[in-house]
Design a protein around this motif. Structure first.
Motif, mmCIF file in Angstrom:
data_model
loop_
_atom_site.group_PDB
_atom_site.id
_atom_site.type_symbol
_atom_site.label_atom_id
_atom_site.label_comp_id
_atom_site.label_asym_id
_atom_site.label_seq_id
_atom_site.Cartn_x
_atom_site.Cartn_y
_atom_site.Cartn_z
ATOM 1 N N SER A 27 0.845 -1.193 0.000
ATOM 2 C CA SER A 27 0.000 0.000 0.000
ATOM 3 C C SER A 27 0.878 1.240 0.000
ATOM 4 N N HIS A 28 0.269 2.351 -0.295
ATOM 5 C CA HIS A 28 0.943 3.639 -0.196
ATOM 6 C C HIS A 28 0.816 4.088 1.268
ATOM 7 N N PRO A 29 1.792 4.844 1.797
ATOM 8 C CA PRO A 29 1.643 5.317 3.180
ATOM 9 C C PRO A 29 0.288 5.989 3.403
ATOM 10 N N ASP A 30 -0.300 5.717 4.569
ATOM 11 C CA ASP A 30 -1.573 6.298 5.004
ATOM 12 C C ASP A 30 -2.817 5.673 4.399
ATOM 13 N N ALA A 31 -2.650 4.640 3.595
ATOM 14 C CA ALA A 31 -3.848 3.990 3.045
ATOM 15 C C ALA A 31 -4.578 3.174 4.109
ATOM 16 N N GLY A 32 -3.837 2.809 5.188
ATOM 17 C CA GLY A 32 -4.497 2.090 6.279
ATOM 18 C C GLY A 32 -3.859 0.757 6.633
ATOM 19 N N LYS A 33 -2.617 0.538 6.223
ATOM 20 C CA LYS A 33 -1.966 -0.751 6.483
ATOM 21 C C LYS A 33 -1.901 -1.060 7.983
ATOM 22 N N THR A 34 -1.493 -0.055 8.770
ATOM 23 C CA THR A 34 -1.339 -0.299 10.202
ATOM 24 C C THR A 34 -2.693 -0.608 10.844
ATOM 25 N N THR A 35 -3.693 0.139 10.442
ATOM 26 C CA THR A 35 -5.025 -0.064 11.018
ATOM 27 C C THR A 35 -5.543 -1.457 10.655
ATOM 28 N N ILE A 36 -5.320 -1.865 9.438
ATOM 29 C CA ILE A 36 -5.752 -3.207 9.028
ATOM 30 C C ILE A 36 -4.989 -4.279 9.797
ATOM 31 N N LYS A 94 1.916 6.043 16.040
ATOM 32 C CA LYS A 94 2.555 6.937 15.081
ATOM 33 C C LYS A 94 2.535 8.384 15.566
ATOM 34 N N LYS A 95 1.297 8.857 15.823
ATOM 35 C CA LYS A 95 1.226 10.244 16.263
ATOM 36 C C LYS A 95 1.041 10.329 17.759
ATOM 37 N N SER A 96 0.207 9.423 18.263
ATOM 38 C CA SER A 96 -0.141 9.513 19.666
ATOM 39 C C SER A 96 1.027 9.149 20.573
ATOM 40 N N ILE A 135 -10.388 -2.126 -0.538
ATOM 41 C CA ILE A 135 -10.570 -0.696 -0.775
ATOM 42 C C ILE A 135 -11.114 -0.087 0.519
ATOM 43 N N ASN A 136 -10.299 0.784 1.082
ATOM 44 C CA ASN A 136 -10.490 1.221 2.470
ATOM 45 C C ASN A 136 -11.113 2.620 2.571
ATOM 46 N N LYS A 137 -11.591 2.917 3.762
ATOM 47 C CA LYS A 137 -12.089 4.252 4.148
ATOM 48 C C LYS A 137 -13.442 4.582 3.543
ATOM 49 N N LEU A 138 -14.299 3.556 3.396
ATOM 50 C CA LEU A 138 -15.635 3.816 2.865
ATOM 51 C C LEU A 138 -16.504 4.611 3.848
ATOM 52 N N ASP A 139 -16.022 4.770 5.066
ATOM 53 C CA ASP A 139 -16.764 5.592 6.033
ATOM 54 C C ASP A 139 -16.548 7.078 5.749
ATOM 55 N N ARG A 140 -15.757 7.369 4.733
ATOM 56 C CA ARG A 140 -15.569 8.762 4.320
ATOM 57 C C ARG A 140 -16.238 8.980 2.977
ATOM 58 N N ASP A 141 -16.370 10.255 2.603
ATOM 59 C CA ASP A 141 -16.867 10.514 1.259
ATOM 60 C C ASP A 141 -15.725 10.287 0.299
ATOM 61 N N GLY A 187 -14.484 -1.713 2.467
ATOM 62 C CA GLY A 187 -14.774 -1.606 3.892
ATOM 63 C C GLY A 187 -14.092 -0.418 4.519
ATOM 64 N N THR A 188 -14.091 -0.434 5.828
ATOM 65 C CA THR A 188 -13.368 0.588 6.583
ATOM 66 C C THR A 188 -12.572 -0.086 7.685
ATOM 67 N N ALA A 189 -11.276 0.045 7.604
ATOM 68 C CA ALA A 189 -10.440 -0.596 8.616
ATOM 69 C C ALA A 189 -10.663 0.073 9.962
ATOM 70 N N LEU A 190 -10.806 1.390 9.936
ATOM 71 C CA LEU A 190 -11.004 2.123 11.187
ATOM 72 C C LEU A 190 -12.310 1.684 11.851
ATOM 73 N N GLY A 191 -13.339 1.501 11.061
ATOM 74 C CA GLY A 191 -14.629 1.048 11.591
ATOM 75 C C GLY A 191 -14.685 -0.463 11.743
HETATM 76 P P1 G4P Z 1 -0.542 3.230 6.968
HETATM 77 O O1 G4P Z 1 -0.075 2.242 7.983
HETATM 78 O O2 G4P Z 1 -0.943 2.609 5.666
HETATM 79 O O3 G4P Z 1 0.339 4.401 6.782
HETATM 80 O O4 G4P Z 1 -1.936 3.851 7.466
HETATM 81 P P2 G4P Z 1 -2.571 3.928 8.917
HETATM 82 O O5 G4P Z 1 -3.233 2.634 9.249
HETATM 83 O O6 G4P Z 1 -1.596 4.490 9.879
HETATM 84 O O7 G4P Z 1 -3.730 4.965 8.589
HETATM 85 C C1 G4P Z 1 -3.470 6.275 8.132
HETATM 86 C C2 G4P Z 1 -4.565 7.199 8.627
HETATM 87 O O8 G4P Z 1 -5.815 6.795 8.047
HETATM 88 C C3 G4P Z 1 -4.776 7.148 10.121
HETATM 89 O O9 G4P Z 1 -5.235 8.426 10.533
HETATM 90 C C4 G4P Z 1 -5.901 6.150 10.264
HETATM 91 O O10 G4P Z 1 -6.637 6.341 11.458
HETATM 92 C C5 G4P Z 1 -6.739 6.499 9.068
HETATM 93 N N1 G4P Z 1 -7.584 5.383 8.626
HETATM 94 C C6 G4P Z 1 -7.232 4.088 8.411
HETATM 95 N N2 G4P Z 1 -8.302 3.383 8.008
HETATM 96 C C7 G4P Z 1 -9.345 4.228 7.964
HETATM 97 C C8 G4P Z 1 -10.717 4.081 7.620
HETATM 98 O O11 G4P Z 1 -11.206 3.020 7.277
HETATM 99 N N3 G4P Z 1 -11.477 5.213 7.697
HETATM 100 C C9 G4P Z 1 -10.982 6.413 8.075
HETATM 101 N N4 G4P Z 1 -11.822 7.432 8.111
HETATM 102 N N5 G4P Z 1 -9.699 6.590 8.410
HETATM 103 C C10 G4P Z 1 -8.879 5.509 8.348
HETATM 104 P P3 G4P Z 1 -4.266 9.535 11.110
HETATM 105 O O12 G4P Z 1 -5.127 10.648 11.573
HETATM 106 O O13 G4P Z 1 -3.220 9.847 10.092
HETATM 107 O O14 G4P Z 1 -3.497 8.837 12.248
HETATM 108 P P4 G4P Z 1 -3.975 8.472 13.713
HETATM 109 O O15 G4P Z 1 -3.807 9.735 14.475
HETATM 110 O O16 G4P Z 1 -5.408 8.045 13.608
HETATM 111 O O17 G4P Z 1 -3.049 7.387 14.103
#
Ligand code: G4P
Length: 526
Positions: A17-26, A46-48, A138-144, A254-258
């Protein structure tokens, strides 16, 4: 359980994946499903700055090594899943590429708002070298986000892989209702605010079931029916063989965060992704279920803590079974090695696991004798192929702060290059020492290790090299002729191979046109 059953259950994969696509969350959610953490917390803060607090990671901190992020093994359904980490942010390096040579399948994660991004393109190219089967999430469907059809088109166009949607999203952003599974004709409903726990699946069977209208709203249900007609006409149907051939990717939304949809993908992975595949051992193909153990080293991780000088060599087991105390032959040197204290990575049980099987990764303590690409067997002479060096994309000139340390510099760089920490090039036309890498952190690591381990203090200067290619020709004579003509752009790498250092992409293109008989290779077998 007999060894061949154990091996058939293995699923060894990595995330691209590209950075920030959600690899860590998944990854967090995968571990949650694998019952390795009760609450999916932060795998890397990462940030916290919060670090996950499982015992297993504490143990790692005590040992001063970070293997957590290298390999994670967890059970899911009837399978044993090995997830190999692919460093992605600042820690992106050639290891990221090489890790992909040690897996049997990969999960591609795409941010639905951003579509296909540059790093994913590059990693996909590496997967293509071995036609690795790819699942897509395909991630982040909880967003527009963007229209899913558009995103699939982009994946097909840019990455040249067919997409077969297994699930399809119902709504998005605040109105994300869930997904519909095209293969089982079942809608799975999304509940927001449940990201940290495993939710009970709420399902509605049948696309035409009126319950679906009630559950997601009549408008959304109708829109789904209309879209699916379009999608089914225009997209590919899932075909297991084409997936296994690396030509078609099953797609999940889906949404990894959700925490929604990751389990659908995981179900697909254990059902369709291949168990450990046969490998080319040079002399012959080696089947995973053979009795005798074989394996190769794809990554060496140095310990940055100066109190512990040892390094861990990561070995992918290609066949058979590792048992504590096993005697293996290092094929490159012919030396025997007794493995009494290999690390295995079943979370939480690492100390107790005494066996590992084909598909698993073990960590060997290494004091500099093991190199990337080394093959280990129980005696047979083999040499696993397909663990290459990748052309660097970043270059720096090394400048010694103490010019008298030139000998140590060369020695250090030779070893670090063998270990895979960096690549080193010596131009034919001067005495420069040029380092090549694919991630910027590699330069810092090399400078720190040169200082700590070899007593060499150096700095870097920019140099106008844009890319490198290993050159090959049909005969020695042709190569010598080319060496004379292109002398000023040529260098030898750490292992003595002739390499073309191109100041620009255009220059490389011109060189190719001017010398059609010369092969300019992007990878070099170790
Ligand atoms: P990475 O390892 O691929 O770099 O991605 P990572 O999981 O760190 O996710 C990058 C950012 O995207 C994080 O937010 C994460 O919370 C958010 N994210 C991941 N999956 C989803 C999703 O399904 N929906 C939404 N809305 N956001 C998602 P961040 O603000 O950059 O970091 P953090 O402060 O939450 O750690």
């Amino acid at each position: 359980m007999n060894p061949s059953d154990e091996i058939h259950q293995r699923r060894t994969f990595a995330i691209i994946s590209h950075p920030d696509a959600g690899k860590t969350t998944i990854t967090e959610k995968l571990l949650l499903y694998g019952n390795q953490i009760r609450m999916a917390g932060t795998v890397k803060g990462k940030k916290s700055g919060v670090h996950a607090t499982s015992d297993w990671m504490e143990m790692e901190k005590e040992r001063g090594i970070s293997v957590t992020t290298s390999v994670m093994q967890f059970p899911y359904r009837d399978a044993t899943v090995n997830l190999l980490d692919t460093p992605g942010h600042a820690d992106f390096s050639e290891d990221t590429y090489r890790t992909l040579t040690a897996v049997d399948s990969a999960l591609m994660v795409i941010d639905a708002a951003k579509g296909v991004e540059e790093r994913t393109v590059k990693l996909m190219e590496v997967c293509r070298l071995r036609d690795t089967p790819i699942l897509t999430f395909i991630n982040k469907l909880d967003r527009d986000v963007r229209d899913p059809i558009e995103v699939l088109d982009e994946i097909e166009d840019v990455l040249k892989i067919e997409c077969a949607p297994v699930t399809w999203p119902i709504g998005m952003g605040k109105s994300f209702k869930g997904v519909y599974n095209l293969l089982t004709d079942t809608a799975v409903l999304y509940q927001s605010g449940q990201g940290h726990t495993i939710q009970e699946r709420r399902e509605v069977k049948g696309l035409d079931n009126p319950e679906l209208d009630q559950a997601v709203g009549a408008d959304y249900a109708q829109e789904l029916r209309d879209t699916l007609e379009l999608v089914q006409g225009a997209s590919h149907e899932f075909d297991l063989q084409r997936f296994l051939d690396g030509k078609l990717s099953p797609v999940f939304f889906g949404t990894a965060l959700g925490n929604f949809g990751v389990d659908h993908m995981l179900d697909g992975l254990v059902e369709w992704a291949p168990p450990p595949l046969p490998r080319d051992g040079g002399e012959r193909q080696v089947a995973a279920t053979e009795d005798k153990m074989t394996g190769f080293v794809f990554k060496i991780q140095a310990n940055m803590d100066p109190r512990h000088r040892d390094r861990i060599a990561f070995m992918r087991i290609c066949s058979g079974k590792y048992k504590k105390g096993i005697k293996l032959k290092q094929c490159r040197t012919g030396k025997d090695l007794r493995l009494a204290d290999a690390l295995t990575f079943l979370a939480g049980e690492r100390d107790n696991v005494e066996e590992a099987y084909a598909g698993d990764i073990i960590g060997l303590h290494n004091h500099g004798t093991i190199q990337i690409g080394d093959t280990f067997t129980e005696g047979e002479d083999l040499r696993f192929t397909g663990i290459p060096h990748f052309a660097p994309e970043l270059f720096q000139r090394v400048v010694l702060n103490d010019p008298l340390k030139s000998k140590q510099l060369h020695k250090g760089l030779k070893q670090l290059a063998e270990e895979g920490a960096t690549q080193v090039f010596f131009p034919l036309r001067n005495n420069d020492v040029i380092l090549g890498a694919v991630g910027t952190l590699q330069f810092d690591v090399v400078a720190a290790r040169l200082k700590g381990e070899y007593g060499v203090d150096c700095r870097y200067e920019p140099i106008s090299v844009s890319t490198a290619r290993w050159v090959e020709a049909g005969s020695e004579r042709e190569l010598e002729a080319f060496e004379r003509k292109a002398h000023d752009n040529l260098a030898r790498d750490g292992a003595g191979h002739l390499t073309y250092l191109a100041p620009t992409r255009v220059n490389l293109q011109l060189a190719r046109e001017r010398h059609p008989d010369i092969l300019f290779r992007e990878t070099r077998e170790i």
